[in-house]
Structures are given as C-alpha cells and as structure tokens.
Design a protein around this motif. Structure first.
Motif, PDB file in Angstrom:
ATOM      1  N   VAL A  40       0.722  -1.233   0.036  1.00 22.42           N
ATOM      2  CA  VAL A  40       0.129   0.166  -0.016  1.00 22.42           C
ATOM      3  C   VAL A  40       0.869   1.139   0.089  1.00 22.42           C
ATOM      4  CG1 VAL A  40      -1.993   1.340   0.969  1.00 22.42           C
ATOM      5  CG2 VAL A  40      -1.790  -0.983   1.328  1.00 22.42           C
ATOM      6  N   PRO A  68      -3.784   1.021  -2.387  1.00 24.79           N
ATOM      7  CA  PRO A  68      -3.573  -0.453  -2.589  1.00 24.79           C
ATOM      8  C   PRO A  68      -2.918  -0.807  -3.947  1.00 24.79           C
ATOM      9  CG  PRO A  68      -5.615  -0.059  -1.685  1.00 24.79           C
ATOM     10  CD  PRO A  68      -4.943   1.137  -2.262  1.00 24.79           C
ATOM     11  N   VAL A  70      -7.972  -2.779   4.205  1.00 24.76           N
ATOM     12  CA  VAL A  70      -6.868  -1.933   4.381  1.00 24.76           C
ATOM     13  C   VAL A  70      -7.298  -1.017   5.504  1.00 24.76           C
ATOM     14  CG1 VAL A  70      -5.361  -0.097   3.443  1.00 24.76           C
ATOM     15  CG2 VAL A  70      -5.664  -2.491   2.144  1.00 24.76           C
TER      16      VAL A  70
END
Length: 291
Positions: free
Chosen positions: A30, A76, A115
């Motif tokens: 990320v 991401p 995430v």
C-alpha cells in the motif's frame, strides 16, 4: 504469511507491505501519502491504480491535493506477478480458472475495506469521510466493487476512464453483466441507486490503443472509452426506468483530457473538494496515455 492487521504510515510518502488474510500467498503493498497535519477524522482518499500496477505513481498524482485539502492518500497496489492480467485485478478474482465463482471473501473488491480496517487498528483513521477513485483498470475495479459489494465504507466513488464496463443486468454473465455471481435484483437495484460518478476525459477517444479492451462485449459498448462511458450511463438509466427505481449515477466530462491518470486525478480532486472541473491548462495533461 501472517495477515496484516495494523497499518501506521509515516508522515509524507511511504510504502508498506500488506498481506490480505484471504490471499496470504499473494502479498501486496500500500502506497501512502500522509500530510503532517492529518488527523484520524480528516478526509481519506483510496486510489486504485491502472493496468501498469503503479500505485506509487497514482499516490504521487494526489500529493498536491493531499497537501491542499489535508487528505490521507491510500493506494493499494496489486502487483501483476501476484494478481496477473485483468482477471487478477480489474475483474477482482471473482471467476476461477475453471469458470467457477470464487468464495465471496476472496473477491479482491473487499481488499480496500480491509486496508482501512488496518488503518483504524493503527489509530490512523477513526470515522472520516472516505472516498474511492480509480482510473483506467482502477476505474473498472471501482465500478465492479460497487456492483458486487455496494458503497460500503465510502462516501463517494469515481470510476475514471474505464476501458469497458460491467453492465447493470443479470442477463449477461460477469464481467459483461452481473449474471452467474449469485447476486439478485436487490443488489442490482442498490447499485443503480448508489451515487457513482463516471469521470470521462473527452479526448479519451483513441480506437487503436493496444490497452483498450477489444473483446466483442467491449466493442458493443462503443469504439472508445469516452463513448463507452455514455453507453454505460444510458444503459443504466434505461434499466432503472424499466424497474421504476432511481439511478443516481452521473457522467462528468473532463474537457481536453485523454487517457491520463495524472490529469484525471487532479480533476477528481477538484470535483470533490472544490466543486469544479478545472480548465485543461490547470489539469496539465501529459499528452500521452498514463494508465
């Protein structure tokens, strides 16, 4: 590999590894930009890269807006080595190699939400307004995410310059439509009612781009990306009228811009945070495709 449960990016640019619990054998990263003054309830923008899997570039496209509007940028990044071809990214790993439908937890469209969960666990975000933007293959990712998972944690979503679209119909199999996924009329109506912006560069009209999808289903939507955006909106509006349900999608043209991820990122930032689409000289198109 052990799944990543906590993320705490440093101030400025950073790149952190991320292991998704549903794909522990496929590590990703990320890319972040965190302004020094950003607090847990300040805005967040999740950015989905294009077919070049260049999340670092897409993160950088947003840095100017991040500093101006105090945005945490979360990009991401799905490497082609681990998530190959359109099936491994744009199409979300929904369909296995044998044609069967993968378990829902393995669909990649859930990864941005996980995430964000790791950022919450790290104390980086609490309950801010979160938006998601995707360009090119990332635009395919974003609109298919909305179709299959709904708006989820996001306040707004922009799909910019996708090469082609999954249509809001159950009568055509995925990825041309939503057929075969186990979704029904309820999910389809909810997608039509989701506030989704199709951001379309009015110069994204090349018909000979080798990265422009040319499968028969894509060609049926129009000869170029700008035309396909109009086809998608018109198809959705017709489906909504047929059902007597609302369609909350909008198409926003970006004048003077082609298939340019940097310029389209600047347009999206101004659209969301300044309520405008800037003139072309302010958008600074690159003059060549930036996927």
């Amino acid at each position: 590999m052990t799944a990543t449960t906590t993320l705490d990016p440093q101030v400025g640019r950073s790149t952190l590894p991320f292991v998704d619990g549903f794909h522990p054998e496929r590590p990703l990263v990320v890319n972040f930009y965190r302004p020094a003054r950003h607090q847990p309830n300040d805005p967040v923008v999740v950015v989905q890269h294009g077919m070049m899997r260049n999340g670092d570039d897409y993160r950088d496209f947003w840095i100017e807006a991040a500093e101006k509007h105090n945005l945490l940028i979360v990009a991401p990044t799905f490497p082609d080595s681990e998530f190959p071809k359109a099936e491994g990214y744009n199409n979300g790993l929904l369909v296995a190699g044998d044609g069967s439908i993968a378990p829902r937890g393995q669909w990649l469209y859930a990864v941005p939400g996980r995430v964000l969960d790791a950022l919450r666990a790290g104390g980086v975000v609490d309950n801010p307004a979160i938006r998601i933007f995707g360009h090119s293959a990332g635009g395919q990712f974003v609109h298919r995410m909305l179709a299959t998972f709904g708006i989820g944690p996001f306040a707004d979503a922009i799909a910019a310059n996708p090469g082609w679209y999954t249509l809001p119909t159950l009568e055509r199999r995925f990825p041309e439509g939503l057929g075969g996924l186990g979704l029904g009329e309820e999910e389809l109506v909810a997608w039509l009612a989701t506030p989704m912006v199709l951001l379309a560069g009015d110069q994204d009209i090349a018909t000979d781009d080798p990265n422009l999808p040319s499968n028969p289903e894509a060609l049926a939507q129009g000869p170029n990306r700008f035309g396909r955006a109009h086809f998608m909106l018109e198809f959705a509006q017709a489906e909504a009228r047929r059902r007597g349900t609302p369609c909350h999608w909008t198409l926003v043209p970006v004048g003077g811009v082609g298939h340019d991820g940097a310029a389209m990122s600047r347009a999206a930032a101004a659209f969301w945070f300044e309520d405008r689409i800037p003139p072309v000289d302010e958008l600074r198109p690159e003059g060549a495709a930036v996927a």
